[in-house]
Design a protein around this motif. Structure first.
Motif, PDB file in Angstrom:
ATOM      1  N   ARG A  90     -55.882  27.205 -35.416  1.00 51.83           N
ATOM      2  CA  ARG A  90     -55.844  25.894 -34.768  1.00 51.83           C
ATOM      3  C   ARG A  90     -56.922  25.770 -33.695  1.00 51.83           C
ATOM      4  NH1 ARG A  90     -51.484  23.939 -30.506  1.00 51.83           N
ATOM      5  NH2 ARG A  90     -51.840  21.685 -30.522  1.00 51.83           N
ATOM      6  N   ASP A  91     -57.052  26.785 -32.862  1.00 51.71           N
ATOM      7  CA  ASP A  91     -58.050  26.734 -31.788  1.00 51.71           C
ATOM      8  C   ASP A  91     -59.465  26.635 -32.343  1.00 51.71           C
ATOM      9  OD1 ASP A  91     -55.956  26.922 -29.992  1.00 51.71           O
ATOM     10  OD2 ASP A  91     -56.307  29.037 -29.516  1.00 51.71           O
ATOM     11  N   LYS A  94     -60.192  23.132 -33.571  1.00 49.46           N
ATOM     12  CA  LYS A  94     -60.384  22.179 -32.475  1.00 49.46           C
ATOM     13  C   LYS A  94     -61.705  22.425 -31.742  1.00 49.46           C
ATOM     14  CE  LYS A  94     -56.621  21.597 -29.976  1.00 49.46           C
ATOM     15  NZ  LYS A  94     -55.308  21.843 -29.348  1.00 49.46           N
ATOM     16  N   GLN A  95     -62.090  23.681 -31.577  1.00 46.37           N
ATOM     17  CA  GLN A  95     -63.330  24.011 -30.869  1.00 46.37           C
ATOM     18  C   GLN A  95     -64.571  23.775 -31.730  1.00 46.37           C
ATOM     19  OE1 GLN A  95     -62.754  28.121 -29.839  1.00 46.37           O
ATOM     20  NE2 GLN A  95     -61.223  27.655 -28.282  1.00 46.37           N
ATOM     21  N   PRO A  97     -65.077  21.709 -34.960  1.00 43.01           N
ATOM     22  CA  PRO A  97     -64.634  20.861 -36.070  1.00 43.01           C
ATOM     23  C   PRO A  97     -65.582  20.863 -37.272  1.00 43.01           C
ATOM     24  CG  PRO A  97     -65.344  19.532 -34.200  1.00 43.01           C
ATOM     25  CD  PRO A  97     -65.307  20.956 -33.735  1.00 43.01           C
ATOM     26  N   TYR A 100     -65.231  24.260 -38.975  1.00 37.36           N
ATOM     27  CA  TYR A 100     -63.936  24.289 -39.648  1.00 37.36           C
ATOM     28  C   TYR A 100     -64.013  23.524 -40.965  1.00 37.36           C
ATOM     29  CZ  TYR A 100     -59.100  23.477 -40.795  1.00 37.36           C
ATOM     30  OH  TYR A 100     -57.907  23.416 -41.474  1.00 37.36           O
ATOM     31  N   VAL A 153     -53.455  20.801 -38.314  1.00 36.10           N
ATOM     32  CA  VAL A 153     -54.739  20.686 -37.618  1.00 36.10           C
ATOM     33  C   VAL A 153     -55.472  19.418 -38.031  1.00 36.10           C
ATOM     34  CG1 VAL A 153     -57.041  21.732 -37.482  1.00 36.10           C
ATOM     35  CG2 VAL A 153     -55.023  23.139 -37.138  1.00 36.10           C
ATOM     36  N   GLU A 156     -53.733  16.484 -36.431  1.00 32.30           N
ATOM     37  CA  GLU A 156     -53.934  16.515 -34.977  1.00 32.30           C
ATOM     38  C   GLU A 156     -55.347  16.089 -34.602  1.00 32.30           C
ATOM     39  OE1 GLU A 156     -53.444  19.567 -31.204  1.00 32.30           O
ATOM     40  OE2 GLU A 156     -53.574  20.417 -33.213  1.00 32.30           O
ATOM     41  N   THR A 157     -56.341  16.655 -35.259  1.00 30.23           N
ATOM     42  CA  THR A 157     -57.728  16.339 -34.896  1.00 30.23           C
ATOM     43  C   THR A 157     -58.114  14.914 -35.289  1.00 30.23           C
ATOM     44  OG1 THR A 157     -58.558  17.376 -36.932  1.00 30.23           O
ATOM     45  CG2 THR A 157     -58.516  18.732 -34.930  1.00 30.23           C
ATOM     46  N   ASP A 169     -48.356  20.363 -28.582  1.00 34.48           N
ATOM     47  CA  ASP A 169     -48.208  21.815 -28.514  1.00 34.48           C
ATOM     48  C   ASP A 169     -46.759  22.244 -28.732  1.00 34.48           C
ATOM     49  OD1 ASP A 169     -50.923  22.190 -28.030  1.00 34.48           O
ATOM     50  OD2 ASP A 169     -50.676  22.176 -25.858  1.00 34.48           O
ATOM     51  N   TRP A 172     -46.128  22.064 -32.409  1.00 31.73           N
ATOM     52  CA  TRP A 172     -46.810  23.201 -33.052  1.00 31.73           C
ATOM     53  C   TRP A 172     -45.966  24.461 -32.899  1.00 31.73           C
ATOM     54  CZ3 TRP A 172     -50.377  24.575 -36.401  1.00 31.73           C
ATOM     55  CH2 TRP A 172     -51.005  25.814 -36.314  1.00 31.73           C
TER      56      TRP A 172
END
Length: 189
Positions: A90-91, A94-95, A97, A100, A153, A156-157, A169, A172
């Motif tokens: 997940r991190d 998000k960091q 995209p 990913y 993910v 969320e994104t 969170d 999650w």
């Protein structure tokens, strides 16, 4: 003639950075060439075509993700390993995209077998051995985890959870609790 300082590795890293900025699907050889202040044709001394560049970014992202997961999993098992693995996934999404998104492209079987995608799958299976799953149950659980992580993910994104008052969170965390319970009480075939 290849421009000094331009290498396939530098192009791949620059393309990955650009993907994080503008989106993986928006990365082009022309956009990348502008960043190096060269004509697009100059990059073809280092990459075959846009597809080759995209595969290189995917392999970079999969390697970064696998390295982070391996570090997070060291010395952990059971729910602790599951949660650590899920947070890395997940991190990273998000960091990074764009990276990913690159990691989600379908690789040809030969590339997939020799890339970090294989390493990532093996780590997932190692987590599941802690739940005493094997064979087809393990395959089903790998697919369940991958689709749950990716689905959460992706929603969320995309901002799909923004309008609900429940903390993202907290949801999650509850989803991971539920996965742990399911994996510990996997239904018989």
């Amino acid at each position: 003639m290849a421009r000094a300082g331009v290498t396939a590795e530098r192009l791949t890293r620059a393309a990955a950075d650009l993907a994080d900025e503008i989106g993986f699907q928006n990365v082009t050889v022309s956009a990348l060439a502008r960043g190096f202040d060269v004509k697009p044709a100059a990059l073809y001394a280092h990459v075959k075509d846009l597809q080759d560049l995209r595969v290189r970014v995917a392999e970079l992202a999969l390697t970064e993700l696998a390295d982070r997961a391996a570090a997070a999993l060291a010395g952990r098992s059971g729910k602790d390993a599951l949660v650590a693995f899920a947070h890395v996934y997940r991190d990273y999404a998000k960091q990074h995209p764009g990276r990913y998104a690159a990691a989600q492209i379908e690789l040809d079987p030969e590339t997939a077998a020799t890339s970090a995608a294989h390493r990532h799958a093996e780590m997932t299976r190692a987590i599941l051995r802690g739940y005493e799953l094997s064979g087809s149950d393990q395959t089903d659980a790998v697919r369940l985890l991958g689709s749950t992580f990716h689905g959460y993910v992706s929603l969320e994104t995309a901002g799909r959870f923004d309008r609900h008052p429940r903390d993202v969170d907290a949801s999650w965390s509850r989803a991971l609790d539920a996965l742990d319970v399911l994996l510990r009480h996997w239904p018989p075939a």
